[in-house]
Structure formats: C-alpha cells, structure tokens
Motif scaffolding. Structure first.
Motif, PDB file in Angstrom:
ATOM      1  N   LYS B 119       0.386  -4.393  17.427  1.00 20.78           N
ATOM      2  CA  LYS B 119       0.381  -5.530  16.510  1.00 20.78           C
ATOM      3  C   LYS B 119      -0.284  -6.729  17.169  1.00 20.78           C
ATOM      4  N   GLY B 120      -1.096  -6.444  18.163  1.00 17.05           N
ATOM      5  CA  GLY B 120      -1.695  -7.504  18.960  1.00 17.05           C
ATOM      6  C   GLY B 120      -2.777  -8.272  18.217  1.00 17.05           C
ATOM      7  N   LEU B 121      -3.307  -9.239  18.925  1.00 18.83           N
ATOM      8  CA  LEU B 121      -4.300 -10.134  18.364  1.00 18.83           C
ATOM      9  C   LEU B 121      -5.543  -9.393  17.881  1.00 18.83           C
ATOM     10  N   LEU B 122      -6.006  -8.448  18.705  1.00 17.13           N
ATOM     11  CA  LEU B 122      -7.228  -7.723  18.366  1.00 17.13           C
ATOM     12  C   LEU B 122      -7.035  -6.925  17.073  1.00 17.13           C
ATOM     13  N   ASN B 123      -5.934  -6.153  17.027  1.00 20.29           N
ATOM     14  CA  ASN B 123      -5.682  -5.336  15.839  1.00 20.29           C
ATOM     15  C   ASN B 123      -5.468  -6.185  14.597  1.00 20.29           C
ATOM     16  N   SER B 124      -4.667  -7.262  14.742  1.00 23.58           N
ATOM     17  CA  SER B 124      -4.386  -8.049  13.538  1.00 23.58           C
ATOM     18  C   SER B 124      -5.642  -8.740  13.016  1.00 23.58           C
ATOM     19  N   SER B 125      -6.547  -9.149  13.933  1.00 20.70           N
ATOM     20  CA  SER B 125      -7.767  -9.771  13.398  1.00 20.70           C
ATOM     21  C   SER B 125      -8.708  -8.733  12.801  1.00 20.70           C
ATOM     22  N   LEU B 126      -8.815  -7.577  13.446  1.00 20.62           N
ATOM     23  CA  LEU B 126      -9.687  -6.544  12.893  1.00 20.62           C
ATOM     24  C   LEU B 126      -9.169  -6.044  11.549  1.00 20.62           C
ATOM     25  N   LEU B 127      -7.830  -5.932  11.433  1.00 16.23           N
ATOM     26  CA  LEU B 127      -7.236  -5.496  10.168  1.00 16.23           C
ATOM     27  C   LEU B 127      -7.482  -6.520   9.071  1.00 16.23           C
ATOM     28  N   SER B 128      -7.320  -7.803   9.433  1.00 16.19           N
ATOM     29  CA  SER B 128      -7.404  -8.837   8.402  1.00 16.19           C
ATOM     30  C   SER B 128      -8.827  -9.026   7.890  1.00 16.19           C
ATOM     31  N   ILE B 129      -9.823  -8.755   8.730  1.00 11.73           N
ATOM     32  CA  ILE B 129     -11.180  -8.849   8.192  1.00 11.73           C
ATOM     33  C   ILE B 129     -11.643  -7.504   7.638  1.00 11.73           C
ATOM     34  N   GLY B 130     -10.736  -6.519   7.665  1.00 17.14           N
ATOM     35  CA  GLY B 130     -11.022  -5.246   7.005  1.00 17.14           C
ATOM     36  C   GLY B 130     -11.954  -4.326   7.764  1.00 17.14           C
ATOM     37  N   LEU B 131     -12.145  -4.580   9.027  1.00 16.08           N
ATOM     38  CA  LEU B 131     -13.044  -3.741   9.811  1.00 16.08           C
ATOM     39  C   LEU B 131     -12.409  -2.383  10.122  1.00 16.08           C
ATOM     40  N   ILE B 132     -11.096  -2.392  10.251  1.00 18.29           N
ATOM     41  CA  ILE B 132     -10.383  -1.135  10.481  1.00 18.29           C
ATOM     42  C   ILE B 132      -9.237  -1.048   9.478  1.00 18.29           C
ATOM     43  N   GLU B 133      -8.773   0.186   9.222  1.00 19.17           N
ATOM     44  CA  GLU B 133      -7.662   0.342   8.290  1.00 19.17           C
ATOM     45  C   GLU B 133      -6.354   0.634   9.006  1.00 19.17           C
ATOM     46  N   LYS B 134      -6.468   1.284  10.143  1.00 19.14           N
ATOM     47  CA  LYS B 134      -5.284   1.576  10.938  1.00 19.14           C
ATOM     48  C   LYS B 134      -5.422   0.845  12.272  1.00 19.14           C
ATOM     49  N   PRO B 135      -4.298   0.353  12.819  1.00 20.38           N
ATOM     50  CA  PRO B 135      -4.414  -0.314  14.115  1.00 20.38           C
ATOM     51  C   PRO B 135      -4.961   0.626  15.185  1.00 20.38           C
ATOM     52  N   LEU B 136      -5.832   0.096  16.024  1.00 23.96           N
ATOM     53  CA  LEU B 136      -6.380   0.897  17.118  1.00 23.96           C
ATOM     54  C   LEU B 136      -5.320   1.069  18.198  1.00 23.96           C
ATOM     55  N   GLU B 137      -5.309   2.253  18.784  1.00 17.09           N
ATOM     56  CA  GLU B 137      -4.366   2.490  19.888  1.00 17.09           C
ATOM     57  C   GLU B 137      -5.115   2.289  21.200  1.00 17.09           C
ATOM     58  N   ILE B 138      -5.155   1.047  21.656  1.00 21.09           N
ATOM     59  CA  ILE B 138      -5.868   0.787  22.912  1.00 21.09           C
ATOM     60  C   ILE B 138      -4.896   0.622  24.068  1.00 21.09           C
ATOM     61  N   LEU B 139      -3.820  -0.147  23.801  1.00 23.74           N
ATOM     62  CA  LEU B 139      -2.850  -0.383  24.857  1.00 23.74           C
ATOM     63  C   LEU B 139      -2.277   0.961  25.314  1.00 23.74           C
ATOM     64  N   TYR B 140      -1.995   1.064  26.613  1.00 28.30           N
ATOM     65  CA  TYR B 140      -1.476   2.285  27.240  1.00 28.30           C
ATOM     66  C   TYR B 140      -2.491   3.425  27.257  1.00 28.30           C
ATOM     67  N   THR B 141      -3.778   3.087  27.280  1.00 23.74           N
ATOM     68  CA  THR B 141      -4.817   4.096  27.482  1.00 23.74           C
ATOM     69  C   THR B 141      -5.656   3.692  28.705  1.00 23.74           C
ATOM     70  N   PRO B 142      -6.470   4.626  29.218  1.00 23.18           N
ATOM     71  CA  PRO B 142      -7.363   4.258  30.321  1.00 23.18           C
ATOM     72  C   PRO B 142      -8.276   3.081  29.948  1.00 23.18           C
TER      73      PRO B 142
END
Lengths: 262, 273
Positions: B119-142
């Motif tokens: 629910k971080g800043l990156l996901n919430s901004s990308l979601l709100s401008i409609g660039l992505i539909e599902k939050p990206l799973e970046i945290l806890y990855t390489p």
C-alpha cells in the motif's frame, strides 16, 4: 554544448531526488495523525514524536547507544592518537604494514566481525554484554579515528615540535602543549565521524546485544518488524536533525573533503 | 627517538586489535576446519553442494553486481557534473550527497519500505493514475534490495569519483579539443580513463558493501536471504555456529578476492601505469 550540460544537470537533479526524496517522504509521514503511515499524511500531528518518549525502550536504547559511542570513542582516542602520531611522525620498518593493520577493521565485513566478536569476546573471553558492545564499537571506530587524525597530522609542521623540544620542553609536554592544540579540530572531527559510525552501527551491535542491553538502531529494527506506525518516521527525523548538526560542525572544523578522499 | 618509545605508542592499539579483532577472526576461520578435534572440510562441502546455499550465494552476487553497475551508470555522469561546478554549488551538492551517507541505514531502508510496500507510495500513485490495476509486489524481493542498496551506496561512488575528477587537469580537455576531438570524444578518451582508479575504488566499496550489507536486505528482502542475513540466521536463529563460521569465512574470502582482483585491474588500467 549548452544543451548537453542541461541534460546532465537534469540527470543530476533526478539522482539527488532519488537520494533525498525517500528521506523527505519519511520526514513528512512522521506528522501523520493516524496509526498507519500514509503519504501524503492525512493531517498534522506530533503524537508520534510524543510516542518516541512513551516507548520506554527507545529512551533506554538511545542512552545505551550514547554511552557506548562516547565511551568507545574515548577508548579509541586513547589507543588511536598515539598510534596515529607514531605512524605519521616516524619512518620505520613495517610502517605500511602497521598502517594496513590499523585500517583493517573496515575491510572485514561488519556482520562477520559481529559474529566473531560474539563467539570470542562474549562467549570465550566472557566479557559482559555491555563491555563487549563497548569493545566492538571501539574496534569499529579505531580506523576512523586514526585516519582522520593522521590526515590532520600530515598538515602539521613538525618543525614547530622540534622548536619546542630544542627550547627545553619535554616530549610529553610538547605533545600536550604544541601538537595537540594544533590538531584539535582534526580530533573533534574524528570524534564526530567515529560517533556517527558507531551510533548508526547495526552489523556488530546486532550480535552483541542481549537481554536488557540493546542499541537504538537494533531497537528500531525490532520495532519495525512488529509495528508499522509512524513512530520510526518521527525517530528518523530526530536522528536526521542530529546528523545535520554534526555534519555542520565537521564542515566547520575540517571541511567535508575528508569524505571525498579514499 | 628511541625504538622503544615508538613501540610504546603503537602497542596499546595493536594489542587491542589483536585481542578483539585478529584473534576472533582468525579463530572463527580456523574453527571451520576442525570438528571434534580432527581436520575437516565438511562444512565447505556441505555449503557448496547444497542448492539452497548456492542459490543464496548466487542471489547475493547478482544483487551486488547489479547494484555496482547501476551505481556506476548513475553515479559517473552525476559526479562529472558536480566536479565541473564552481566551489559553492559543488560544496552544496557534495553535502547533500554526504548527508544520506551519514544517515542510519535503518532509516534509509525504512523509507523504502514506505515507498515500495503493497500500500506504499509507489503503488498508490500508480494505481490512482491507472497505470496498474493490481499493486506491484516489489517489497521483499531482490529488486527491493537492489533499490535499497543503490540508495545506500550511490553517494559513496559519487563522492569518490568527484574526489578523483576534481584532480583531473582541465587543460587536458582543452588540449584534446584543440587537437580536434569532439567534446564527447575528449570526455571518453580523457576523463573516463583518468577516472578509472577512482571508479575501481568506488566499485570495490559498492560491491563489497552490497555483498556484506545486513540492514537493507534484512528490512527490504523479507524472506529472501542473502549471505549476510543467512549468516545472522544461522548464528542467532538456528544456533548453527559451525555453519555460520563457514559462511563468515566464505564472506571474508570473497571480499579479499574482489579487492585483490579489482586492485590488479586498477594497476592494469591505470594510464599512469
């Protein structure tokens, strides 16, 4: 040509946005009134700053961190000043080897050092946790103390020392009254740099903390694992303010050029 | 001055380091070769034949390599730009680069948790401008680890490179241009080679730093292990000190191999020879 420079300027701007943006974001979220970190915050509140003082472990570990960093610093100065003086004042066989030995704690991976210290300093030597932590931080600070003080000794004109000696002052008196005052700002800068290194240390402390004894960064790590409220953000702001103040003093004392030299 | 005085100045520090660093490290390394009193390399065989361990080592090397390359690509142009500025602006930018370097790695990694979280800043901004539909799973990855590590070490390579580039004689560039080289060619053939020693020192710092960093992978990597968090896990959570010692030794060996190789490369590539 102007065009290209402008491109480069823009590129550099984005690099600094990348470097400082996250720190700005964490600062802004610290004012969030709710219990969940949000950006932008949903209002303005200082409750998480108050919370720093209500979580007893933060105060306690802040105190531990301060004591360990300051006492370790003092110990590192007592060990490091004579060594730095000997290494910059005299030419002798094995000097470059000894130089390397004194700098070596920065070459050993911190996490390896922490583990080795847990095994030998705490378990084998049976040092109490507090003492072990202190010793670990002293080893960590020693190279910084020696490097910074040696570099300010390299700017010191040893002819002044000779003059004092030839006028009849003893070695110790000369060192105390002539050498030391001349490198005072270097010593203070060394203390501040070593302090920051020690105060922020995780790699060694994570092994040397035990029941009832922990340092602030370790306590913060533990807190983050269990909570995601803005307390850590507020604490981060406090730590960043301390960093800015210390940086300002270092800049005044010896310039920030120390950091650009490797 | 008499020899004895010299030794008296050096002795306290040397004794302290021997007692609290040299002996612990040496004993840790030695202990990996002995089990129940007899010589063995079983610990290493165990490590090198277990796919899980090898995967961790591989992830660590990959993350460190990508971090180093990214730091060079991002840091080099920025450092070049800074080194060309007047003293005032240069001072400000250097101070701004040094500030994060002196800031706690816990604070810096935590700031990326806020940005990269589900629910971080990156996901919430990308979601709100409609660039992505599902939050990206970046945290806890390489990837999250790499971002955190690049953030951690980029200032280091920038200030190292600025330190080196400052000392390049600007007349060399003018000379190259007056001999007909374009600005870019002059940059490529003058600045780049003369920056190589600094670039190599910077790369060592970043690569070894990424290889051995603990806080950032611990916070941003989640269950993803790298070699340093694996060492911690074996030592503290699993209480397998034999294994932890093996990992510690492997980390020391890799560190020294990297430093040695890069130094060799530095002498080879140094235009001054």
């Amino acid at each position: 040509m102007r065009e290209k420079n402008r491109g480069l300027a823009l590129f550099t701007f984005f690099i600094f946005l990348f470097l400082l943006g996250p720190l700005l974001i964490i600062s802004v979220t610290s004012f969030e009134p709710g219990t969940v970190l949000k950006f932008p915050p949903q209002g303005f509140s200082l409750r998480w700053y108050e919370n720093i003082f209500e979580v007893e472990m933060f105060l306690k570990t802040f105190q531990t961190s301060m004591i360990v960093s300051l006492a370790g610093n003092l110990l590192a100065l007592l060990l490091g000043i004579p060594a730095a003086y000997a290494l910059s004042r005299f030419q002798f066989k094995g000097k470059s080897f000894l130089n390397a030995v004194f700098i070596s704690p920065v070459l050993i991976p911190g996490i390896v050092m922490g583990f080795a210290m847990l095994k030998y300093v705490i378990i084998t030597y049976q040092l109490p946790i507090y003492a072990g932590l202190l010793v670990g931080h002293t080893v960590l600070m020693l190279p910084f103390i020696i490097r910074v003080i040696a570099s300010s000794l390299s700017n010191f004109d040893f002819a002044i020392e000779e003059a004092s000696l030839s006028l009849g002052a003893g070695r110790l008196e000369t060192f105390w009254k002539v050498v030391l005052p001349n490198i005072r700002s270097g010593i203070i800068a060394a203390v501040l740099i070593a302090f920051l290194e020690s105060f922020n240390n995780v790699d060694i402390s994570v092994f040397m903390t035990g029941p009832g004894v922990s340092t602030l960064p370790i306590q913060m790590l533990t807190y983050v694992e269990n909570n995601f409220d803005p307390t850590i953000a507020a604490l981060s702001v406090v730590l960043m303010i301390i960093t800015v103040i210390l940086m300002f003093i270092i800049e005044r004392l010896m310039g920030l050029s120390y950091f650009t030299k490797r | 001055m008499k020899k004895i005085g010299l030794y008296l100045l050096l002795l306290p520090g040397l004794l302290f380091l021997t007692l609290f660093m040299v002996i612990p490290i040496a004993m840790t390394i030695l202990s990996t070769f002995f089990q129940e009193g007899s010589f063995t390399v079983e610990g290493y065989l165990h490590f090198l034949t277990d796919p899980y361990f090898l995967k961790i080592l591989w992830t660590t090397l990959q993350v460190s390599l990508v971090t180093t390359i990214a730091c060079i690509l991002l840091g080099f142009p920025a450092a070049y730009y800074i080194s060309k500025l007047g003293p005032r602006k240069k001072g400000v930018l250097l101070a701004l680069a040094i500030f994060p370097l002196l800031t706690s790695s816990v604070v810096r990694s935590f700031s990326w948790m806020i940005i990269l979280g589900k629910k971080g800043l990156l996901n919430s901004s990308l979601l709100s401008i409609g660039l992505i539909e599902k939050p990206l799973e970046i945290l806890y990855t390489p990837t999250a680890m790499m971002i955190g590590l690049i953030h951690l070490f980029l200032p280091l390579i920038i200030i190292t490179l600025v330190g080196v580039m400052e000392n390049i004689d600007p007349d060399l560039l003018k000379a190259a241009e007056s001999l007909g080289a374009s600005r870019f060619t002059a940059f490529r053939q003058v600045i780049v080679p003369l920056s190589v020693p600094g670039l190599i020192i910077g790369s060592i710092l970043v690569f070894v730093g990424s290889l051995t960093a603990y806080t950032t992978p611990a916070l941003l990597g989640g269950k993803q292990r790298v070699i340093s968090t694996f060492l911690y896990q074996n030592a503290i959570t699993l209480n397998d000190w034999q294994m932890a010692s093996v990992i510690a030794t492997i980390m020391i060996v890799i560190t020294f191999i990297v430093i040695g190789l890069m130094n060799k490369l530095a002498t080879k590539l140094n235009p001054k020879g």
